[in-house]
Structure formats: structure tokens, C-alpha cells
Design a protein around this motif. Structure first.
Motif, mmCIF file in Angstrom:
data_model
loop_
_atom_site.group_PDB
_atom_site.id
_atom_site.type_symbol
_atom_site.label_atom_id
_atom_site.label_comp_id
_atom_site.label_asym_id
_atom_site.label_seq_id
_atom_site.Cartn_x
_atom_site.Cartn_y
_atom_site.Cartn_z
ATOM 1 N N GLY A 68 0.804 -1.212 0.000
ATOM 2 C CA GLY A 68 0.000 0.000 0.000
ATOM 3 C C GLY A 68 0.840 1.267 0.000
ATOM 4 O O GLY A 68 0.495 2.246 -0.656
ATOM 5 N N SER A 69 1.951 1.261 0.715
ATOM 6 C CA SER A 69 2.813 2.442 0.767
ATOM 7 C C SER A 69 3.363 2.786 -0.614
ATOM 8 O O SER A 69 3.408 3.954 -1.007
ATOM 9 C CB SER A 69 3.980 2.215 1.740
ATOM 10 N N THR A 70 3.761 1.782 -1.361
ATOM 11 C CA THR A 70 4.305 2.018 -2.699
ATOM 12 C C THR A 70 3.214 2.526 -3.629
ATOM 13 O O THR A 70 3.449 3.431 -4.435
ATOM 14 C CB THR A 70 4.958 0.740 -3.259
ATOM 15 N N ALA A 71 2.004 1.992 -3.508
ATOM 16 C CA ALA A 71 0.899 2.458 -4.348
ATOM 17 C C ALA A 71 0.594 3.929 -4.078
ATOM 18 O O ALA A 71 0.406 4.715 -5.012
ATOM 19 C CB ALA A 71 -0.346 1.608 -4.111
ATOM 20 N N VAL A 72 0.582 4.321 -2.813
ATOM 21 C CA VAL A 72 0.308 5.717 -2.466
ATOM 22 C C VAL A 72 1.410 6.614 -3.015
ATOM 23 O O VAL A 72 1.150 7.686 -3.554
ATOM 24 C CB VAL A 72 0.154 5.884 -0.939
ATOM 25 N N TRP A 73 2.629 6.163 -2.907
ATOM 26 C CA TRP A 73 3.776 6.949 -3.381
ATOM 27 C C TRP A 73 3.722 7.123 -4.898
ATOM 28 O O TRP A 73 3.866 8.231 -5.410
ATOM 29 C CB TRP A 73 5.051 6.241 -2.945
ATOM 30 N N LEU A 74 3.519 6.040 -5.622
ATOM 31 C CA LEU A 74 3.435 6.118 -7.086
ATOM 32 C C LEU A 74 2.235 6.952 -7.521
ATOM 33 O O LEU A 74 2.318 7.745 -8.470
ATOM 34 C CB LEU A 74 3.341 4.719 -7.697
ATOM 35 N N SER A 75 1.127 6.768 -6.851
ATOM 36 C CA SER A 75 -0.083 7.503 -7.200
ATOM 37 C C SER A 75 0.074 8.993 -6.923
ATOM 38 O O SER A 75 -0.310 9.830 -7.744
ATOM 39 C CB SER A 75 -1.270 6.936 -6.413
ATOM 40 N N GLY A 76 0.645 9.330 -5.777
ATOM 41 C CA GLY A 76 0.860 10.738 -5.452
ATOM 42 C C GLY A 76 1.737 11.421 -6.484
ATOM 43 O O GLY A 76 1.469 12.550 -6.897
ATOM 44 N N HIS A 77 2.758 10.732 -6.928
ATOM 45 C CA HIS A 77 3.668 11.285 -7.935
ATOM 46 C C HIS A 77 2.944 11.588 -9.235
ATOM 47 O O HIS A 77 3.179 12.630 -9.854
ATOM 48 C CB HIS A 77 4.821 10.296 -8.182
ATOM 49 N N GLN A 78 2.037 10.709 -9.657
ATOM 50 C CA GLN A 78 1.413 10.836 -10.978
ATOM 51 C C GLN A 78 0.063 11.540 -10.981
ATOM 52 O O GLN A 78 -0.435 11.900 -12.041
ATOM 53 C CB GLN A 78 1.250 9.445 -11.596
ATOM 54 N N SER A 79 -0.550 11.716 -9.831
ATOM 55 C CA SER A 79 -1.889 12.308 -9.840
ATOM 56 C C SER A 79 -1.909 13.683 -9.171
ATOM 57 O O SER A 79 -2.167 14.674 -9.835
ATOM 58 C CB SER A 79 -2.888 11.359 -9.188
ATOM 59 N N ILE A 80 -1.650 13.754 -7.881
ATOM 60 C CA ILE A 80 -1.681 15.050 -7.215
ATOM 61 C C ILE A 80 -0.322 15.735 -7.229
ATOM 62 O O ILE A 80 -0.219 16.904 -6.895
ATOM 63 C CB ILE A 80 -2.200 14.943 -5.765
ATOM 64 N N GLY A 81 0.717 15.012 -7.606
ATOM 65 C CA GLY A 81 2.041 15.615 -7.740
ATOM 66 C C GLY A 81 2.119 16.430 -9.022
ATOM 67 O O GLY A 81 1.108 16.814 -9.607
ATOM 68 N N VAL A 82 3.302 16.669 -9.499
ATOM 69 C CA VAL A 82 3.522 17.551 -10.646
ATOM 70 C C VAL A 82 2.992 17.006 -11.978
ATOM 71 O O VAL A 82 2.424 17.762 -12.766
ATOM 72 C CB VAL A 82 5.020 17.916 -10.756
ATOM 73 N N PRO A 83 3.155 15.722 -12.334
ATOM 74 C CA PRO A 83 2.801 15.286 -13.690
ATOM 75 C C PRO A 83 1.371 15.562 -14.150
ATOM 76 O O PRO A 83 1.176 16.010 -15.275
ATOM 77 C CB PRO A 83 3.103 13.784 -13.666
ATOM 78 N N GLN A 84 0.365 15.317 -13.334
ATOM 79 C CA GLN A 84 -1.009 15.504 -13.800
ATOM 80 C C GLN A 84 -1.337 16.982 -14.041
ATOM 81 O O GLN A 84 -1.855 17.326 -15.106
ATOM 82 C CB GLN A 84 -2.014 14.864 -12.829
#
Length: 172
Positions: free
Chosen positions: A122-138
Motif C-alpha cells: 500500500g505504501s508504494t501504491a500511495v507513493w506512485l499515485s501521489g507522484h502521478q496524480s496530485i504531484g507535478v505530472p497531472q
């Protein structure tokens, strides 16, 4: 089970394979449009992206072989080789456009991969998701100029993790 409601579920590859074998059983049909293959379930269209299966298999194999979820949860740290490996297999760039070094996958295929990652860690999913959705890329994908995309997407797809900070008055 005679029917699957695809409207509110992430559809794992095993289900897609079953749907492809017997689409009528699931109230689904396949359509070709503009050289792409889609499945239509109760009026809802989703593109089938063959590259998803390759990416998903790489991510699943990496998660099982390399990621120790208990260690990450216990130490709150990601070993450098895990971060490097996740970048190498494209886990940080699933939704980023291909022209900038990303995989260019749809939201649905991204969700499938995140579901699989979360089932292992779960920790890795949250990290990857944060990077691609609420982080800079989206936000970069939706609202920035071509120059900004040229500058930042390749970095975010290959070796830099984005961040997101939310602040509110009177909250820690």
C-alpha cells in the motif's frame, strides 16, 4: 456469475481475458474505432491497450521479487535500488504522455496497475499515485505550456519524484 458491473470497478486483466472469451455473458461487446480496440459495457467505452499487459507484468514481477512491503512499512524508507527499479520499469510514468518519455497509458490501465501494486504494498501504491496524480505530472499534463512539459516531463518520467504539499490554516 452471469454479469459484472463494469461501471464502478477496476477491471483486472484476468476479468478482461474472461470478457474477451465470452463478451455476451458479461453484457459487453468489442468495437474497433480508428484502429483501436474498445470494449463497450452498457454504453461505457474503454480502450484496450495491449502495452498495459507488458507493463503490468513487469510491475507485478518487480513488486513480488524486489519490494519488501513489511520492511518499507517498518522503516518508512525506500531502498535506492527499489526507487531506481520502479523508474526503470516505468512505474513512475504510467500516465505521462509518450512524447515526453512516459508510457501514455489510460486512467483505467493506470488504475489496474495501482490496484495490483496496492495488493502487494500500500505504501508504494500511495507513493506512485501521489507522484502521478496530485504531484507535478497531472497538473503539468493538464495546464502547462509545451515548454514546461518539455522541461519537466522527461525528468519526472526517468529519475525525479514530484511532491505535493497541502496546507490549511490551523492544521499542524
Amino acid at each position: 456469475m452471469s454479469n459484472i458491473d463494469l461501471h464502478n470497478h477496476v477491471i483486472p486483466p484476468t476479468i478482461i481475458d474472461a470478457i474477451m472469451r465470452d463478451p455476451q455473458r458479461f453484457g459487453t461487446r468489442f468495437e474497433e474505432r480508428d484502429g483501436k480496440r474498445y470494449f463497450n459495457s452498457h454504453g461505457r467505452m474503454a480502450e484496450l491497450q495491449p502495452a498495459f499487459y507488458s507493463v503490468d507484468a513487469k510491475v507485478e514481477s518487480f513488486m513480488k521479487e524486489k519490494v519488501d512491503a513489511d520492511l518499507i512499512d517498518r522503516t518508512s524508507e525506500y531502498p535506492d535500488e527499489i526507487v531506481k527499479g520502479l523508474f526503470e520499469i516505468g512505474a513512475f510514468s504510467i500516465k505521462m504522455p509518450k512524447e515526453y518519455g512516459g508510457l501514455g497509458m489510460s486512467q483505467m490501465n493506470y488504475n489496474r496497475t495501482m490496484q495490483m501494486v496496492a495488493s502487494h504494498c500500500g505504501s508504494t501504491a500511495v507513493w506512485l499515485s501521489g507522484h502521478q496524480s496530485i504531484g507535478v505530472p497531472q497538473p503539468l499534463k493538464l495546464f502547462r505550456t509545451h515548454e514546461q512539459k518539455d522541461k519537466y516531463f522527461p525528468r519526472l518520467a526517468k529519475n525525479e519524484v514530484s511532491a505535493f504539499a497541502l496546507t490549511e490554516p490551523n492544521v499542524g
